[in-house]
Design an enzyme around this catalytic site. Sequence first.
Site, PDB file in Angstrom:
ATOM      1  N   ASP A 107       0.751  -1.356   0.102  1.00  0.00           N
ATOM      2  CA  ASP A 107       0.194  -0.187   0.118  1.00  0.00           C
ATOM      3  C   ASP A 107       0.974   1.048  -0.116  1.00  0.00           C
ATOM      4  O   ASP A 107       0.563   2.433   0.604  1.00  0.00           O
ATOM      5  CB  ASP A 107      -0.995   0.081   1.283  1.00  0.00           C
ATOM      6  CG  ASP A 107      -1.815  -1.365   1.260  1.00  0.00           C
ATOM      7  OD1 ASP A 107      -2.286  -1.783   0.014  1.00  0.00           O
ATOM      8  OD2 ASP A 107      -2.315  -1.702   2.408  1.00  0.00           O
TER       9      ASP A 107
ATOM     10  N   LYS B  97       1.793   2.040  -5.403  1.00  0.00           N
ATOM     11  CA  LYS B  97       2.383   1.358  -6.228  1.00  0.00           C
ATOM     12  C   LYS B  97       1.561   1.686  -7.484  1.00  0.00           C
ATOM     13  O   LYS B  97       2.092   2.034  -8.455  1.00  0.00           O
ATOM     14  CB  LYS B  97       2.498  -0.092  -6.327  1.00  0.00           C
ATOM     15  CG  LYS B  97       3.555  -0.483  -5.248  1.00  0.00           C
ATOM     16  CD  LYS B  97       3.495  -1.970  -4.889  1.00  0.00           C
ATOM     17  CE  LYS B  97       2.383  -2.574  -4.309  1.00  0.00           C
ATOM     18  NZ  LYS B  97       2.118  -2.157  -3.000  1.00  0.00           N
TER      19      LYS B  97
ATOM     20  N   GLY C 160      -4.376  -4.297  -3.784  1.00  0.00           N
ATOM     21  CA  GLY C 160      -5.477  -3.259  -3.879  1.00  0.00           C
ATOM     22  C   GLY C 160      -4.677  -2.242  -4.409  1.00  0.00           C
ATOM     23  O   GLY C 160      -4.014  -1.361  -3.584  1.00  0.00           O
ATOM     24  N   HIS C 161      -4.652  -1.828  -5.773  1.00  0.00           N
ATOM     25  CA  HIS C 161      -3.835  -0.808  -6.264  1.00  0.00           C
ATOM     26  C   HIS C 161      -4.796   0.347  -6.696  1.00  0.00           C
ATOM     27  O   HIS C 161      -5.533   0.291  -7.748  1.00  0.00           O
ATOM     28  CB  HIS C 161      -2.827  -1.162  -7.414  1.00  0.00           C
ATOM     29  CG  HIS C 161      -1.891  -2.254  -7.069  1.00  0.00           C
ATOM     30  ND1 HIS C 161      -0.952  -2.822  -7.788  1.00  0.00           N
ATOM     31  CD2 HIS C 161      -1.635  -2.833  -5.824  1.00  0.00           C
ATOM     32  CE1 HIS C 161      -0.186  -3.742  -6.991  1.00  0.00           C
ATOM     33  NE2 HIS C 161      -0.683  -3.825  -5.990  1.00  0.00           N
TER      34      HIS C 161
ATOM     35  N   GLN D 254       2.026  -6.296  -3.173  1.00  0.00           N
ATOM     36  CA  GLN D 254       2.361  -6.467  -1.998  1.00  0.00           C
ATOM     37  C   GLN D 254       3.792  -5.626  -1.509  1.00  0.00           C
ATOM     38  O   GLN D 254       3.978  -4.734  -2.069  1.00  0.00           O
ATOM     39  CB  GLN D 254       2.479  -7.778  -1.351  1.00  0.00           C
ATOM     40  CG  GLN D 254       1.491  -8.431  -1.108  1.00  0.00           C
ATOM     41  CD  GLN D 254       0.625  -8.968  -2.352  1.00  0.00           C
ATOM     42  OE1 GLN D 254       1.259  -9.871  -3.267  1.00  0.00           O
ATOM     43  NE2 GLN D 254      -0.557  -8.499  -2.662  1.00  0.00           N
TER      44      GLN D 254
HETATM   45  P1  GDP Z   1      -0.602   0.488  -3.488  1.00  0.00           P
HETATM   46  O1  GDP Z   1      -1.387  -1.089  -3.181  1.00  0.00           O
HETATM   47  O2  GDP Z   1       0.736   0.416  -3.112  1.00  0.00           O
HETATM   48  O3  GDP Z   1      -1.156   0.548  -4.969  1.00  0.00           O
HETATM   49  O4  GDP Z   1      -1.496   1.481  -2.741  1.00  0.00           O
HETATM   50  P2  GDP Z   1      -2.895   1.493  -2.444  1.00  0.00           P
HETATM   51  O5  GDP Z   1      -3.715   1.938  -3.466  1.00  0.00           O
HETATM   52  O6  GDP Z   1      -3.608   0.305  -1.554  1.00  0.00           O
HETATM   53  O7  GDP Z   1      -2.867   2.721  -1.202  1.00  0.00           O
HETATM   54  C1  GDP Z   1      -2.293   4.085  -1.570  1.00  0.00           C
HETATM   55  C2  GDP Z   1      -3.345   5.018  -1.325  1.00  0.00           C
HETATM   56  O8  GDP Z   1      -2.845   6.358  -1.321  1.00  0.00           O
HETATM   57  C3  GDP Z   1      -4.307   5.134  -2.561  1.00  0.00           C
HETATM   58  O9  GDP Z   1      -5.684   5.528  -2.017  1.00  0.00           O
HETATM   59  C4  GDP Z   1      -3.899   6.245  -3.280  1.00  0.00           C
HETATM   60  O10 GDP Z   1      -4.951   7.000  -4.002  1.00  0.00           O
HETATM   61  C5  GDP Z   1      -3.181   7.010  -2.253  1.00  0.00           C
HETATM   62  N1  GDP Z   1      -2.208   8.051  -2.779  1.00  0.00           N
HETATM   63  C6  GDP Z   1      -1.337   7.414  -3.406  1.00  0.00           C
HETATM   64  N2  GDP Z   1       0.037   8.530  -3.429  1.00  0.00           N
HETATM   65  C7  GDP Z   1      -0.398   9.483  -2.896  1.00  0.00           C
HETATM   66  C8  GDP Z   1       0.171  10.677  -2.551  1.00  0.00           C
HETATM   67  O11 GDP Z   1       1.300  11.045  -2.769  1.00  0.00           O
HETATM   68  N3  GDP Z   1      -0.563  11.488  -1.463  1.00  0.00           N
HETATM   69  C9  GDP Z   1      -1.775  11.138  -0.968  1.00  0.00           C
HETATM   70  N4  GDP Z   1      -2.436  11.970  -0.291  1.00  0.00           N
HETATM   71  N5  GDP Z   1      -2.432   9.912  -1.401  1.00  0.00           N
HETATM   72  C10 GDP Z   1      -1.823   9.012  -2.287  1.00  0.00           C
HETATM   73  P1  IMO Z   2      -0.816  -4.245  -2.227  1.00  0.00           P
HETATM   74  O1  IMO Z   2      -0.377  -4.914  -3.464  1.00  0.00           O
HETATM   75  C1  IMO Z   2      -1.023  -4.478   2.076  1.00  0.00           C
HETATM   76  C2  IMO Z   2      -1.237  -8.563   3.732  1.00  0.00           C
HETATM   77  C3  IMO Z   2      -2.380  -9.196   4.488  1.00  0.00           C
HETATM   78  C4  IMO Z   2      -1.789 -10.100   5.484  1.00  0.00           C
HETATM   79  C5  IMO Z   2      -0.726 -10.834   4.710  1.00  0.00           C
HETATM   80  C6  IMO Z   2      -0.961 -12.074   3.974  1.00  0.00           C
HETATM   81  O2  IMO Z   2      -2.238  -3.422  -2.193  1.00  0.00           O
HETATM   82  O3  IMO Z   2       0.272  -3.395  -1.597  1.00  0.00           O
HETATM   83  P2  IMO Z   2      -2.657 -12.966   2.075  1.00  0.00           P
HETATM   84  O4  IMO Z   2      -4.008 -12.427   1.712  1.00  0.00           O
HETATM   85  O5  IMO Z   2      -1.511 -12.326   0.978  1.00  0.00           O
HETATM   86  O6  IMO Z   2      -2.250 -14.252   2.263  1.00  0.00           O
HETATM   87  O7  IMO Z   2      -2.192 -11.974   3.321  1.00  0.00           O
HETATM   88  O8  IMO Z   2      -0.275 -10.109   3.907  1.00  0.00           O
HETATM   89  N1  IMO Z   2      -1.207  -8.275   2.296  1.00  0.00           N
HETATM   90  C7  IMO Z   2      -1.027  -6.859   2.217  1.00  0.00           C
HETATM   91  N2  IMO Z   2      -0.867  -5.623   2.851  1.00  0.00           N
HETATM   92  N3  IMO Z   2      -0.919  -4.482   0.902  1.00  0.00           N
HETATM   93  C8  IMO Z   2      -1.215  -5.753  -0.084  1.00  0.00           C
HETATM   94  O9  IMO Z   2      -1.299  -5.570  -1.230  1.00  0.00           O
HETATM   95  C9  IMO Z   2      -1.315  -6.955   0.771  1.00  0.00           C
HETATM   96  N4  IMO Z   2      -1.719  -8.140   0.090  1.00  0.00           N
HETATM   97  C10 IMO Z   2      -1.374  -9.005   1.321  1.00  0.00           C
HETATM   98  O10 IMO Z   2      -2.874  -8.119   5.039  1.00  0.00           O
HETATM   99  O11 IMO Z   2      -1.309  -9.443   6.571  1.00  0.00           O
HETATM  100 MG    MG Z   3      -2.810  -1.724  -1.977  1.00  0.00          MG
END
Ligand code: GDP
Ligand code: IMO
Ligand code: MG
Length: 422
Positions: free
Chosen positions: A13, A16, A40-41, A222
Site C-alpha cells: 500500500d 504502487k 489493491g492498487h 504487496q
Molecule cells: P498500492 O497498493 O501500493 O497501489 O497502494 P494503495 O492503492 O493500496 O494505497 C495508496 C493510497 O494512497 C491510495 O488511496 C492512493 O490513491 C493514495 N495515494 C497515492 N499516492 C499518494 C500521495 O502522494 N498522497 C496522497 N495523499 N495519497 C496518495
Molecule cells: P498491495 O499490493 C498490504 C497482507 C495481508 C496479510 C498478509 C497475508 O495492495 O500493496 P494474504 O491474503 O496475501 O495471504 O495475506 O499480507 N497483504 C497486504 N497488505 N497490501 C497488500 O497488497 C497486501 N496483500 C496482502 O493483510 O497481513
Molecule cells: Mg494496496
Amino acid sequence: MSITAVIGGQWGDEGKGKIVDLLSKDSKIVARYQGGANAGHTVYHGDIKVVLHQIPSGILRKGCHCILGNGMVVDPIGLMEEIEMVQSHGFDTLGQIHIAMNAHIVTPIHKAIDVATEAANNNRIGTTGRGIGPTYVDKYDRVGIRGVDLLDMNCLREKLNAKLDSAIQAGHLPESAKDQLQDQFHQFMDCAEKVASLVSDTFTLIHEFAERGENILIEGAQGTLLDVDHGTYPFVTSSSATSAGISTGLGLPTNKVETIIGILKAYITRVGTGPAPTELFDEDGQKLRDLGQEYGATTGRPRRCGWFDGVAAHYSARVNGLTEVALTKLDILDHFKEIKVCVAYKMDGKEIKNMSEVLHRLEDVQPIYRSFEGWQETTTGIESYSDLPEKTQEYIQFISDFIGVPVKIISTGPGRDEIIHN
Ligand code: GDP
Ligand code: IMO
Ligand code: MG
C-alpha cells in the site's frame, strides 16, 4: 529499450498503483509477476477512482498490454468482476489483458480454505481471504490448476471436483462444503470459460517486446516485508514480492531489468498482523491514518500507521537492488510539527542497524529515532524539487542518504499530476 520495475518497499500500500499508472504512459506492456487479488492498487483517472486487484495498473492507457504473469495466482471470478468494473468506467480492455498459461488459478475452494484456516487460528496472519496461500500451496505441491486448464472445461470441472474431495479428505473443509460451494462453482465455471480466451503465451509476448526495444513496466504487488523469503515471516504473503520474483514470475531474467524503483511511503503502514517497529498507538498514529485515509483498498481494514522506518527501507534497498526511490504521500506529513525517522533498533541493550539480524525477533526491538522539524506547509501542487520547503528537502535528502538510493519521484497527492521529478 527500458525495462523498469516498480516494487513495494515496505508492507504494501505504498502507492504502487499511482506510480505504475503514471509511468505506464510510455510503456507498451505492464506486467504483474506475483500475488493475486490480495493486492489493491488505487489509480485515479481524473475524478474516477479505480481500485485494481489483479489487472495491472496500465489498463487505463489505451493499447497498453497488461500481463498477468505465471507467478501470479489468478481468480477468474474476481477478474471478471474487475474487467466489468473497468469497462463500466468507459475503458475498453479488449485485447489488452493476457494471462500466462502457467499462472495458477484460485478457485472457490482455495478461498474457503483460506477463510476457514484463519478462522480456526483466530486470524493469525490476518490474510485478505482471497485464497492466496492455499493456491500457492497447491502450486508447490504440484497439484495446482493452471491457466492452460481453463482451455478444457470438462477437464477443469474434474480437477475442481477432485480438489474439493481432497480438501474434505484432508480435513481442510467440512463435508458440508460440497453443498455450500455449489453456487460459487457455477459462477467459477462461467467466469473460467470467459477468462479462458485471455490465456496465452505471455512469455513470448514479453520477450518479443523486449527484443524490439519497447518500454516494459513490471508491477510488484504487496511489499518487500511481506515477501515469503525476505519479509517478517510468518506474517507475510505467500509469494516473492521483492525484485527477485520477477525472473521466476515472468520468465524475464533480472539482468534485463535496468531500473528498479522502490516505492516508499513517507511513513509506514501495515495491515494484518505481525510486527512493525515504528507503529504508533498515539494521536500521531491516528492522525496519519485519518489524513492518509489509511483504510485497506481490498478489505477496508484500518491500516496500522507509524513513522518512516529507515532500517527497513535500507534493508529493502539492498534486497531489491533499488536504483531509485519514489517517495509517496509526502503531503500527509505537511501537517506535523515534528516528524521522526527510525535510524536504528535497540534490542537487549544493543543497537541494531541491519534488519536481517532481527527479522525473527522484530516484536522485541525498540526504534531509535532522529527527529525533524515539520515544514507545516502545503506541498501538494508544488511542481519542482527546488520549490519544496527547505525542511522538506532536508527530510527527503536524509532518507536518500540513509538508504543510499536517490529519491527521483516525490508524490504529493493521489492524482496523476501531483508529482515531482527530482
Ligand atoms: P498500492 O497498493 O501500493 O497501489 O497502494 P494503495 O492503492 O493500496 O494505497 C495508496 C493510497 O494512497 C491510495 O488511496 C492512493 O490513491 C493514495 N495515494 C497515492 N499516492 C499518494 C500521495 O502522494 N498522497 C496522497 N495523499 N495519497 C496518495
Ligand atoms: P498491495 O499490493 C498490504 C497482507 C495481508 C496479510 C498478509 C497475508 O495492495 O500493496 P494474504 O491474503 O496475501 O495471504 O495475506 O499480507 N497483504 C497486504 N497488505 N497490501 C497488500 O497488497 C497486501 N496483500 C496482502 O493483510 O497481513
Ligand atoms: Mg494496496
